[in-house]
Design a protein around this motif. Structure first.
Motif, PDB file in Angstrom:
ATOM      1  N   CYS A 235       0.855  -1.180   0.000  1.00 51.13           N
ATOM      2  CA  CYS A 235       0.000   0.000   0.000  1.00 51.13           C
ATOM      3  C   CYS A 235       0.894   1.234   0.000  1.00 51.13           C
ATOM      4  CB  CYS A 235      -0.908  -0.009   1.225  1.00 51.13           C
ATOM      5  SG  CYS A 235      -2.001   1.414   1.283  1.00 51.13           S
TER       6      CYS A 235
ATOM      7  N   VAL B  61      -8.826  -1.311   3.958  1.00 52.93           N
ATOM      8  CA  VAL B  61      -7.571  -1.198   3.197  1.00 52.93           C
ATOM      9  C   VAL B  61      -6.518  -2.123   3.799  1.00 52.93           C
ATOM     10  CG1 VAL B  61      -5.735   0.367   2.441  1.00 52.93           C
ATOM     11  CG2 VAL B  61      -8.111   1.156   2.448  1.00 52.93           C
TER      12      VAL B  61
ATOM     13  N   ILE C 185      -1.937  -1.186  -3.772  1.00 50.31           N
ATOM     14  CA  ILE C 185      -2.895  -0.129  -3.444  1.00 50.31           C
ATOM     15  C   ILE C 185      -2.172   1.213  -3.498  1.00 50.31           C
ATOM     16  CG2 ILE C 185      -4.530   0.744  -1.723  1.00 50.31           C
ATOM     17  CD1 ILE C 185      -4.544  -2.145  -0.556  1.00 50.31           C
TER      18      ILE C 185
END
Lengths: 314, 292
Positions: free
Chosen positions: A32, A178, A188
């Motif tokens: 991420c 997330v 991400i």
């Protein structure tokens, strides 16, 4: 092939205003990445360029190796997108809206119903699955938007300030979503100006200001690079402590580089030595019998770096 | 438009071909139209027009419906053009501009589709919704016609007229979508379409005819007269129209007016040119518009 997002010389001008200035960035793998920057820095512009909503003045970008500008259909095939809190056709229900997305993305009819049920559950909207979207609040619509970005189980997620419009509980839930998504081998790329959100869920951070990339690295490396080897923790105490006690008992501890008293029960401690230093610091603090309740990595480290880097450009 | 499916790079999903996506998008867009207040409102307007027309026919009867051809030529030919313009305004006025203003475009543009897919899908949906209104109007007229002339006296020209009306609808929608692509504010698309098709083109046509004294072949409203003209016994089928001159008054105050009537072939060409040019220009604009 690892998922990837790449921009090369990506530039966007609106008249004489340069919103994005030769952005070169490559992120790949399962992680991420927080895309940080103040308002107007070029975050949303970058994400819109990455999804072909606007067109570059110079340069270009690729998702999974496919040029967005040359073949948006193939480039976005395995990407989930949430940009600018879009509106969904008001007469559709979440079930229908997600059905439309799944249908247009080519999800097999046999998987569609289960997948929609799963993502609606993830965003806590199962009870509203058959209500008209037009009657929903902004926060509820944003949850549906997040669900629509996830419905085809994409390898790449492009999220533009996903917690925008949500209440504190909703924001926490988005972060949890997330974090969960990170476990399932995705890339991400998430823009945000909420530092705590980035610290909480992101592995890497890219900072942009005035259309220029200031740095892109892991959170640890960024903190180490800009904090001169110092780390910072916030210490919560059960009992108040006087400034004199702080100066007399805490400041002299080995590896402590500085102490800031945030309030009578909270201290922000800068120290050296990385994780080993942190271990020794916690042991020493507990040994002082100050009533240590918690020791948490401070968000201030990134905040200080953020502010110093942004203000440097002013 | 390519219709081959596209493999996701990871090979996990097959994005449908563009033609399939057009049909899927049309289906959802049509659902949105049918559930919207504007669909109900326009259906109500068409019913009111039909009710007024029924009352007028019942009241004046012999004076306005001497034959079935005169009846369909007058009421279908005149009325359906108005219904088409209203439908184009209702369903096409904000079709593209609304995607920007209402931010629904941000929802669609995140999907793996070509921009042309969105444009064509919305166009077909607006076309189908408008056809529903046309058919509602036609049903009212045929109901009246069956009452006065019997069900067996539905003239064959009605089918040709219906085809011309569909072509006119496509041309009007082409222009409406072009206007809608020019703006990012829905109201501008609505107002421009309504003004041009209800007043503007007729006004320009009159100016061209009376002042410049040439056949107004460049105006789309000139072509719409063919929808009613096919019921005429002396209809011209070719690419040239008729010119009729009449004089009002006598002596030095006499005024001679010239009336141009398009031939059916000419009308078809005008409508086709409008459709192709406006659809291509609208799509070209939409392909280049930015969701800023």
């Amino acid at each position: 092939m690892a998922s990837s997002i790449e921009t090369f010389g990506l530039t966007k001008r609106f008249g004489s205003f340069t919103a994005l200035d030769h952005l070169n960035l490559k992120v790949e793998g399962s992680k991420c990445v927080g895309f940080l920057g103040p308002n107007g820095a070029g975050k949303t512009t970058t994400l819109k360029l990455l999804t072909d909503m606007i067109f570059p003045t110079e340069g270009g970008c690729r998702i999974n190796g496919v040029s967005v500008q040359d073949d948006r259909k193939r480039a976005l095939a395995d990407a989930g997108v949430l940009i600018e809190s879009p509106e969904i056709y008001p007469s559709l229900t979440p079930n229908e809206a997600l059905g439309m997305v799944a249908d247009l993305r080519g999800l097999a009819a046999s998987d569609r119903r289960d997948r929609i049920r799963t993502v609606l559950g993830e965003v806590k909207m199962s009870d509203w699955a058959d209500q008209k979207v037009g009657r929903m609040s902004k926060g509820m619509k944003q949850r549906i938007n997040i669900a629509s970005a996830l419905v085809h189980d994409p390898a790449v997620l492009l999220l533009d300030e996903p917690s925008t419009g949500l209440d504190p509980r909703g924001m926490a839930e988005v972060r949890a979503i997330v974090r969960d998504l990170k476990q399932s081998h995705r890339l991400i790329f998430m823009s945000s100006h909420i530092l705590s959100e980035v610290v909480d869920v992101c592995d890497e951070v890219a900072l942009i200001d005035k259309g220029k990339l200031l740095f892109y690295d892991t959170l640890e490396n960024v903190t180490a690079r800009f904090a001169n080897g110092h780390s910072t923790v916030d210490v919560l105490l059960a009992r108040p402590i006087t400034p004199e006690d702080v100066a007399r008992r805490v400041t002299p501890l080995p590896s402590v580089a500085g102490v800031q008293q945030l309030d009578p029960k909270r201290l922000r401690v800068r120290f050296t030595g990385g994780l080993d230093g942190q271990e020794h610091l916690v042991e020493a603090l507990v040994g002082l019998h100050l009533g240590v309740v918690s020791v948490a990595e401070s968000e201030s480290a990134l905040e200080e770096i953020y502010l110093s880097q942004i203000s440097r450009g002013d | 438009m390519a219709s081959a499916t596209v493999d996701a790079p990871a090979g996990r999903l097959q994005v449908p071909g563009s033609m399939q996506q057009v049909l899927k998008l049309t289906r959802y867009q049509l659902r949105e139209y049918i559930r919207s207040r504007r669909f109900v409102a326009l259906a109500a307007i068409v019913l009111v027009i039909g009710a007024i027309l029924t009352a007028v026919v019942a009241h004046f009867r012999g004076a306005v419906i001497s034959t079935n051809l005169a009846y369909y030529g007058t009421f279908w030919g005149g009325g359906v053009v108005f219904v088409i313009v209203l439908a184009a305004v209702f369903f096409g006025g904000d079709a593209i501009a609304g995607e920007f203003q209402n931010k629904t475009g941000y929802f669609l543009m995140g999907l793996p589709m070509r921009r042309a897919t969105v444009y064509v899908g919305k166009f077909i949906a607006a076309f189908v919704a408008s056809v529903a209104m046309m058919l509602l109007f036609l049903a009212i007229l045929v109901g009246n016609g069956a009452y006065y002339f019997g069900v067996n006296l539905l003239p064959w020209q009605i089918w040709l007229s219906l085809v011309l009306a569909l072509l006119y609808l496509a041309a009007v929608l082409g222009a409406t979508f072009l206007f809608s692509s020019l703006f990012k504010v829905s109201a501008y698309g609505f107002v421009l379409t309504a003004l041009l098709f209800l007043i503007g083109f007729s006004l320009i046509q009159d100016v061209v005819t009376m002042l410049v004294k040439i056949e107004p072949w460049m105006i789309i409203s000139y072509a719409d007269s063919t929808i009613g003209e096919v019921f005429s016994t002396n209809v011209l089928w070719g690419l040239t129209g008729t010119v009729t001159q009449s004089t009002i008054g006598m002596g030095p105050h006499a005024v001679t007016t010239t009336t141009y009537t398009a031939g059916v072939g000419e009308g078809i060409v005008i409508m086709l040119v409008y459709l192709v040019v406006t659809a291509a220009a609208g799509l070209w604009l939409f392909e280049r518009e930015e969701f800023t």
